[in-house]
Design a protein around this motif. Structure first.
Motif, PDB file in Angstrom:
ATOM      1  N   MET A  64       0.845  -1.194   0.000  1.00  0.00           N
ATOM      2  CA  MET A  64       0.000   0.000   0.000  1.00  0.00           C
ATOM      3  C   MET A  64       0.883   1.248   0.000  1.00  0.00           C
ATOM      4  O   MET A  64       1.726   1.429   0.873  1.00  0.00           O
ATOM      5  CB  MET A  64      -0.917  -0.007   1.221  1.00  0.00           C
ATOM      6  CG  MET A  64      -1.938   1.094   1.221  1.00  0.00           C
ATOM      7  SD  MET A  64      -3.144   1.027  -0.127  1.00  0.00           S
ATOM      8  CE  MET A  64      -4.252  -0.249   0.438  1.00  0.00           C
ATOM      9  N   PRO A  65       0.693   2.128  -0.996  1.00  0.00           N
ATOM     10  CA  PRO A  65       1.555   3.313  -1.104  1.00  0.00           C
ATOM     11  C   PRO A  65       1.246   4.383  -0.056  1.00  0.00           C
ATOM     12  O   PRO A  65       0.132   4.500   0.441  1.00  0.00           O
ATOM     13  CB  PRO A  65       1.266   3.838  -2.515  1.00  0.00           C
ATOM     14  CG  PRO A  65       0.013   3.193  -2.952  1.00  0.00           C
ATOM     15  CD  PRO A  65      -0.212   1.982  -2.120  1.00  0.00           C
ATOM     16  N   PRO A  72       4.706   5.309   5.524  1.00  0.00           N
ATOM     17  CA  PRO A  72       5.609   4.686   4.552  1.00  0.00           C
ATOM     18  C   PRO A  72       4.981   3.435   3.937  1.00  0.00           C
ATOM     19  O   PRO A  72       4.174   2.752   4.567  1.00  0.00           O
ATOM     20  CB  PRO A  72       6.839   4.325   5.389  1.00  0.00           C
ATOM     21  CG  PRO A  72       6.806   5.299   6.520  1.00  0.00           C
ATOM     22  CD  PRO A  72       5.348   5.529   6.817  1.00  0.00           C
ATOM     23  N   THR A  73       5.356   3.140   2.697  1.00  0.00           N
ATOM     24  CA  THR A  73       4.819   1.986   1.979  1.00  0.00           C
ATOM     25  C   THR A  73       5.028   0.719   2.800  1.00  0.00           C
ATOM     26  O   THR A  73       6.140   0.448   3.254  1.00  0.00           O
ATOM     27  CB  THR A  73       5.522   1.838   0.615  1.00  0.00           C
ATOM     28  OG1 THR A  73       5.267   3.015  -0.148  1.00  0.00           O
ATOM     29  CG2 THR A  73       5.015   0.625  -0.143  1.00  0.00           C
ATOM     30  N   ILE A  74       3.937  -0.021   2.989  1.00  0.00           N
ATOM     31  CA  ILE A  74       3.977  -1.252   3.761  1.00  0.00           C
ATOM     32  C   ILE A  74       3.134  -2.318   3.078  1.00  0.00           C
ATOM     33  O   ILE A  74       2.276  -2.007   2.259  1.00  0.00           O
ATOM     34  CB  ILE A  74       3.477  -1.035   5.207  1.00  0.00           C
ATOM     35  CG1 ILE A  74       2.134  -0.311   5.206  1.00  0.00           C
ATOM     36  CG2 ILE A  74       4.492  -0.302   6.038  1.00  0.00           C
ATOM     37  CD1 ILE A  74       1.532  -0.084   6.569  1.00  0.00           C
ATOM     38  N   GLU A  75       3.379  -3.560   3.431  1.00  0.00           N
ATOM     39  CA  GLU A  75       2.646  -4.672   2.834  1.00  0.00           C
ATOM     40  C   GLU A  75       1.323  -4.889   3.568  1.00  0.00           C
ATOM     41  O   GLU A  75       1.279  -4.909   4.796  1.00  0.00           O
ATOM     42  CB  GLU A  75       3.501  -5.934   2.903  1.00  0.00           C
ATOM     43  CG  GLU A  75       2.959  -7.053   2.059  1.00  0.00           C
ATOM     44  CD  GLU A  75       3.959  -8.173   1.933  1.00  0.00           C
ATOM     45  OE1 GLU A  75       4.121  -8.947   2.892  1.00  0.00           O
ATOM     46  OE2 GLU A  75       4.600  -8.255   0.864  1.00  0.00           O
ATOM     47  N   SER A 107       1.801  -5.353   7.793  1.00  0.00           N
ATOM     48  CA  SER A 107       3.125  -5.730   8.287  1.00  0.00           C
ATOM     49  C   SER A 107       3.906  -4.453   8.545  1.00  0.00           C
ATOM     50  O   SER A 107       4.228  -3.729   7.619  1.00  0.00           O
ATOM     51  CB  SER A 107       3.864  -6.581   7.259  1.00  0.00           C
ATOM     52  OG  SER A 107       3.207  -7.798   7.078  1.00  0.00           O
ATOM     53  N   ARG A 108       4.158  -4.181   9.796  1.00  0.00           N
ATOM     54  CA  ARG A 108       4.985  -3.038  10.171  1.00  0.00           C
ATOM     55  C   ARG A 108       5.716  -3.391  11.446  1.00  0.00           C
ATOM     56  O   ARG A 108       5.261  -4.231  12.203  1.00  0.00           O
ATOM     57  CB  ARG A 108       4.158  -1.776  10.343  1.00  0.00           C
ATOM     58  CG  ARG A 108       3.181  -1.782  11.484  1.00  0.00           C
ATOM     59  CD  ARG A 108       2.594  -0.404  11.730  1.00  0.00           C
ATOM     60  NE  ARG A 108       2.075   0.164  10.520  1.00  0.00           N
ATOM     61  CZ  ARG A 108       0.819   0.479  10.297  1.00  0.00           C
ATOM     62  NH1 ARG A 108      -0.069   0.319  11.240  1.00  0.00           N
ATOM     63  NH2 ARG A 108       0.436   0.978   9.161  1.00  0.00           N
ATOM     64  N   PRO A 109       6.849  -2.758  11.678  1.00  0.00           N
ATOM     65  CA  PRO A 109       7.592  -3.104  12.893  1.00  0.00           C
ATOM     66  C   PRO A 109       6.813  -2.668  14.125  1.00  0.00           C
ATOM     67  O   PRO A 109       6.306  -1.548  14.170  1.00  0.00           O
ATOM     68  CB  PRO A 109       8.898  -2.317  12.758  1.00  0.00           C
ATOM     69  CG  PRO A 109       8.642  -1.272  11.735  1.00  0.00           C
ATOM     70  CD  PRO A 109       7.495  -1.732  10.890  1.00  0.00           C
ATOM     71  N   PRO A 110       6.653  -3.563  15.112  1.00  0.00           N
ATOM     72  CA  PRO A 110       5.995  -3.173  16.347  1.00  0.00           C
ATOM     73  C   PRO A 110       6.925  -2.257  17.137  1.00  0.00           C
ATOM     74  O   PRO A 110       8.100  -2.109  16.805  1.00  0.00           O
ATOM     75  CB  PRO A 110       5.767  -4.497  17.064  1.00  0.00           C
ATOM     76  CG  PRO A 110       6.833  -5.393  16.518  1.00  0.00           C
ATOM     77  CD  PRO A 110       7.079  -4.939  15.101  1.00  0.00           C
ATOM     78  N   GLY A 117      13.259 -10.757  16.160  1.00  0.00           N
ATOM     79  CA  GLY A 117      13.385  -9.585  15.313  1.00  0.00           C
ATOM     80  C   GLY A 117      12.330  -9.520  14.220  1.00  0.00           C
ATOM     81  O   GLY A 117      12.406  -8.678  13.343  1.00  0.00           O
ATOM     82  N   ASP A 118      11.360 -10.438  14.253  1.00  0.00           N
ATOM     83  CA  ASP A 118      10.312 -10.486  13.225  1.00  0.00           C
ATOM     84  C   ASP A 118       9.338  -9.332  13.383  1.00  0.00           C
ATOM     85  O   ASP A 118       9.085  -8.854  14.478  1.00  0.00           O
ATOM     86  CB  ASP A 118       9.507 -11.790  13.320  1.00  0.00           C
ATOM     87  CG  ASP A 118      10.343 -12.993  12.959  1.00  0.00           C
ATOM     88  OD1 ASP A 118      11.356 -12.815  12.252  1.00  0.00           O
ATOM     89  OD2 ASP A 118       9.991 -14.098  13.393  1.00  0.00           O
ATOM     90  N   TRP A 119       8.755  -8.937  12.260  1.00  0.00           N
ATOM     91  CA  TRP A 119       7.667  -7.983  12.286  1.00  0.00           C
ATOM     92  C   TRP A 119       6.397  -8.742  12.604  1.00  0.00           C
ATOM     93  O   TRP A 119       6.224  -9.877  12.180  1.00  0.00           O
ATOM     94  CB  TRP A 119       7.503  -7.309  10.940  1.00  0.00           C
ATOM     95  CG  TRP A 119       8.580  -6.326  10.639  1.00  0.00           C
ATOM     96  CD1 TRP A 119       9.780  -6.179  11.268  1.00  0.00           C
ATOM     97  CD2 TRP A 119       8.548  -5.354   9.610  1.00  0.00           C
ATOM     98  NE1 TRP A 119      10.498  -5.189  10.691  1.00  0.00           N
ATOM     99  CE2 TRP A 119       9.760  -4.653   9.656  1.00  0.00           C
ATOM    100  CE3 TRP A 119       7.620  -5.011   8.650  1.00  0.00           C
ATOM    101  CZ2 TRP A 119      10.062  -3.627   8.792  1.00  0.00           C
ATOM    102  CZ3 TRP A 119       7.929  -3.991   7.790  1.00  0.00           C
ATOM    103  CH2 TRP A 119       9.130  -3.301   7.863  1.00  0.00           C
ATOM    104  N   GLN A 120       5.505  -8.127  13.302  1.00  0.00           N
ATOM    105  CA  GLN A 120       4.242  -8.759  13.647  1.00  0.00           C
ATOM    106  C   GLN A 120       3.114  -8.068  12.889  1.00  0.00           C
ATOM    107  O   GLN A 120       3.003  -6.852  12.925  1.00  0.00           O
ATOM    108  CB  GLN A 120       3.982  -8.653  15.155  1.00  0.00           C
ATOM    109  CG  GLN A 120       5.086  -9.263  16.001  1.00  0.00           C
ATOM    110  CD  GLN A 120       5.210 -10.758  15.771  1.00  0.00           C
ATOM    111  OE1 GLN A 120       4.218 -11.456  15.702  1.00  0.00           O
ATOM    112  NE2 GLN A 120       6.437 -11.231  15.642  1.00  0.00           N
ATOM    113  N   PRO A 121       2.236  -8.829  12.192  1.00  0.00           N
ATOM    114  CA  PRO A 121       1.122  -8.196  11.484  1.00  0.00           C
ATOM    115  C   PRO A 121       0.091  -7.673  12.467  1.00  0.00           C
ATOM    116  O   PRO A 121      -0.066  -8.176  13.567  1.00  0.00           O
ATOM    117  CB  PRO A 121       0.539  -9.321  10.628  1.00  0.00           C
ATOM    118  CG  PRO A 121       0.966 -10.573  11.300  1.00  0.00           C
ATOM    119  CD  PRO A 121       2.249 -10.271  12.006  1.00  0.00           C
ATOM    120  N   ARG A 122      -0.621  -6.637  12.051  1.00  0.00           N
ATOM    121  CA  ARG A 122      -1.707  -6.064  12.838  1.00  0.00           C
ATOM    122  C   ARG A 122      -2.968  -6.148  12.005  1.00  0.00           C
ATOM    123  O   ARG A 122      -3.024  -5.637  10.899  1.00  0.00           O
ATOM    124  CB  ARG A 122      -1.383  -4.600  13.182  1.00  0.00           C
ATOM    125  CG  ARG A 122      -2.444  -3.961  14.056  1.00  0.00           C
ATOM    126  CD  ARG A 122      -2.054  -2.560  14.397  1.00  0.00           C
ATOM    127  NE  ARG A 122      -2.185  -1.739  13.197  1.00  0.00           N
ATOM    128  CZ  ARG A 122      -1.929  -0.447  13.160  1.00  0.00           C
ATOM    129  NH1 ARG A 122      -1.493   0.173  14.219  1.00  0.00           N
ATOM    130  NH2 ARG A 122      -2.102   0.239  12.058  1.00  0.00           N
TER     131      ARG A 122
END
Length: 128
Positions: A64-65, A72-75, A107-110, A117-122
């Protein structure tokens, strides 16, 4: 009598050509890669040759732009349903499909990364 067409969209559409990965839920049809014609925080329109019908549940994976979210662009992994199908002339498909997002995972860094070190989806809905 003068009848005026009203656009029922709640959020504005943006003419973005973004790569998409589309999967029809509860179907043996393999994932399809296509490209958006337009996009908003609540839905997407794209060409396809997949046999879709109004109401079909699908998932769409996209980046998503920032122009749409202000971030910032994130998945995004979006779950939604088909709300419109119409003839379309594109190398990517002969049907234009409009999908309304029911919910999505971002998907963004918590604030604090997990031990790995994984990102967690919200998970969110387009109204939240």
């Amino acid at each position: 009598m003068n009848i005026t067409f009203r656009d029922r969209r709640v959020s504005p559409r943006h003419n973005f050509k973004l790569p998409l990965r589309v999967r029809i839920l509860k179907s043996a049809i393999p994932e399809q890669r296509t490209e958006s014609e337009n996009l908003s925080a609540r839905g997407v329109y794209f060409p396809t040759n997949s046999p879709l019908r109004v109401g079909t549940a699908i998932q769409v994976l996209l980046k998503m732009p920032e122009e749409i979210t202000g971030e910032p662009t994130i998945e995004w992994l979006c779950s939604g349903h088909v709300v419109r199908i119409e003839p379309f002339d594109s190398p990517r498909g002969n049907l234009g499909v409009g999908v309304q997002f029911d919910c999505y995972e971002v998907s963004r860094p918590p604030e604090h990364l997990s031990a790995s070190g994984d990102w967690q989806p919200r998970r969110q809905t387009p109204n939240s």
